[in-house]
Design a protein around this motif. Sequence first.
Motif, short mmCIF file in Angstrom:
data_model
loop_
_atom_site.label_atom_id
_atom_site.label_comp_id
_atom_site.label_asym_id
_atom_site.label_seq_id
_atom_site.Cartn_x
_atom_site.Cartn_y
_atom_site.Cartn_z
N SER A 195 13.95 1.84 -14.62
CA SER A 195 13.94 2.73 -15.96
C SER A 195 14.09 4.55 -15.71
CB SER A 195 12.47 2.49 -16.66
OG SER A 195 12.47 1.35 -17.08
N ASP A 196 13.29 4.88 -14.65
CA ASP A 196 13.55 6.38 -14.34
C ASP A 196 14.89 6.71 -14.03
OD1 ASP A 196 10.90 6.71 -14.79
OD2 ASP A 196 10.33 6.61 -12.81
N THR A 197 15.77 5.88 -13.32
CA THR A 197 17.01 6.10 -13.17
C THR A 197 18.02 6.00 -14.45
OG1 THR A 197 16.80 5.29 -10.92
CG2 THR A 197 19.08 5.50 -11.71
N TRP A 201 16.75 6.50 -17.33
CA TRP A 201 16.37 7.76 -18.25
C TRP A 201 17.15 8.99 -17.62
CZ3 TRP A 201 13.90 7.94 -22.60
CH2 TRP A 201 13.52 9.16 -23.31
N GLN A 202 17.22 9.29 -16.48
CA GLN A 202 17.77 10.53 -15.94
C GLN A 202 19.45 10.60 -16.19
OE1 GLN A 202 18.36 10.98 -11.56
NE2 GLN A 202 16.84 12.50 -11.82
N ILE A 203 20.19 9.15 -16.16
CA ILE A 203 21.45 9.28 -16.38
C ILE A 203 21.65 9.38 -17.92
CG2 ILE A 203 23.25 7.60 -16.33
CD1 ILE A 203 22.12 6.47 -14.09
N PHE A 204 20.86 8.70 -18.71
CA PHE A 204 20.96 9.01 -20.29
C PHE A 204 20.89 10.55 -20.62
CE2 PHE A 204 19.08 4.47 -20.91
CZ PHE A 204 20.27 3.93 -20.59
N ASN A 205 20.08 11.07 -20.01
CA ASN A 205 19.74 12.62 -20.47
C ASN A 205 20.65 13.46 -19.81
OD1 ASN A 205 17.13 13.54 -21.92
ND2 ASN A 205 16.79 11.80 -20.46
N ILE A 247 10.12 -2.41 -19.51
CA ILE A 247 11.31 -2.82 -18.63
C ILE A 247 11.09 -3.18 -16.98
CG2 ILE A 247 13.49 -2.02 -18.02
CD1 ILE A 247 13.87 -0.27 -20.55
N GLY A 248 10.36 -2.50 -16.33
CA GLY A 248 9.91 -2.81 -15.19
C GLY A 248 9.30 -3.86 -14.78
N GLN A 249 8.28 -4.22 -15.89
CA GLN A 249 7.66 -5.52 -15.68
C GLN A 249 8.53 -6.73 -16.08
OE1 GLN A 249 4.48 -4.92 -18.61
NE2 GLN A 249 3.28 -3.82 -17.35
N LEU A 250 9.60 -6.72 -16.89
CA LEU A 250 10.53 -7.66 -17.19
C LEU A 250 11.15 -7.92 -16.14
CD1 LEU A 250 11.77 -9.71 -19.14
CD2 LEU A 250 13.06 -7.65 -20.00
N LEU A 274 7.25 9.73 -29.43
CA LEU A 274 8.25 9.16 -28.79
C LEU A 274 7.97 9.35 -27.35
CD1 LEU A 274 10.88 11.16 -31.09
CD2 LEU A 274 10.50 8.74 -31.07
N LEU A 275 7.52 10.33 -26.81
CA LEU A 275 7.22 10.19 -25.30
C LEU A 275 6.34 8.98 -24.81
CD1 LEU A 275 7.16 14.19 -24.75
CD2 LEU A 275 8.77 12.38 -24.13
N ASP A 276 5.29 8.70 -25.84
CA ASP A 276 4.69 7.63 -25.45
C ASP A 276 5.16 6.37 -25.49
OD1 ASP A 276 1.82 6.81 -24.88
OD2 ASP A 276 1.53 5.81 -26.97
N GLN A 277 6.14 6.07 -26.35
CA GLN A 277 6.97 5.16 -26.53
C GLN A 277 7.96 5.00 -25.14
OE1 GLN A 277 8.89 5.76 -30.31
NE2 GLN A 277 8.34 3.91 -31.13
N LYS A 278 8.22 5.86 -24.72
CA LYS A 278 9.10 6.12 -23.68
C LYS A 278 8.41 5.44 -22.34
CE LYS A 278 10.91 8.26 -19.58
NZ LYS A 278 10.22 8.82 -18.55
N GLN A 279 7.07 5.90 -22.23
CA GLN A 279 6.26 5.47 -21.15
C GLN A 279 6.16 3.95 -21.24
OE1 GLN A 279 5.47 7.20 -18.38
NE2 GLN A 279 4.89 5.26 -17.65
#
Length: 203
Positions: free
Chosen positions: A4-6, A8-12, A165-168, A154-159
């Motif tokens: 997810s972090d990867t 998010w970084q790519i999206f930005n 996603i990680g859990q899935l 929104l940042l809370d939703q992101k977390q």
Amino acid sequence: MNFSDTAWQIFNTSIEDYHVLDNIETPINNPFPNDSLERILYAKNWIDTVQWHLEDIIRDENIDPVNALQLKRMIDASNQKRTDLVEFIDSWFLDKYKDITPKTDAKINTETPAWAVDRLSILSLKVYHMSLEAHRESASEEHRLNCQKKLDVLLDQKQDLSTSIGQLLTDIENGDIKMKVYKQMKMYNDESLNPILYQKEQK
């Protein structure tokens, strides 16, 4: 760095690259290697970013009707590309987990990994643009404060979404969730399924 972090970084990275020119006609210049998941994720967000701005433009009350129709066609085509790419990402995950045997009591999730990634991509755009509004100097202080409150949500939703996603993915890897993919079966762009299109062909 987890998936997810990867992502998010790519999206930005994609969002920042688009806003260098901030033009819907800007051709994509994907910096990631061919056949890599990173390249697919960048392409996914680029589609979302361009469509975000198409949706902004078409809401101009003074837009020329001919231009509006052209934009609507572009949005329809973009939606189809978005769906196709999400399904392609799910195919990537299916291949990644093809050797995993789900447990007999494995559950089926309501959302595939790629559609969760789709939500994360859209969320990255919401965060980017809400942040702009929260810091826009030409706006009133009240506007900036209201936007900051929305940005915090929104940042809370992101977390939460990143964690989910990680859990899935972990549950799929452990066989606790069975990965099952259904094609979206979109009909409006298909000349054999949309009555307006196929009736026109029969005339």
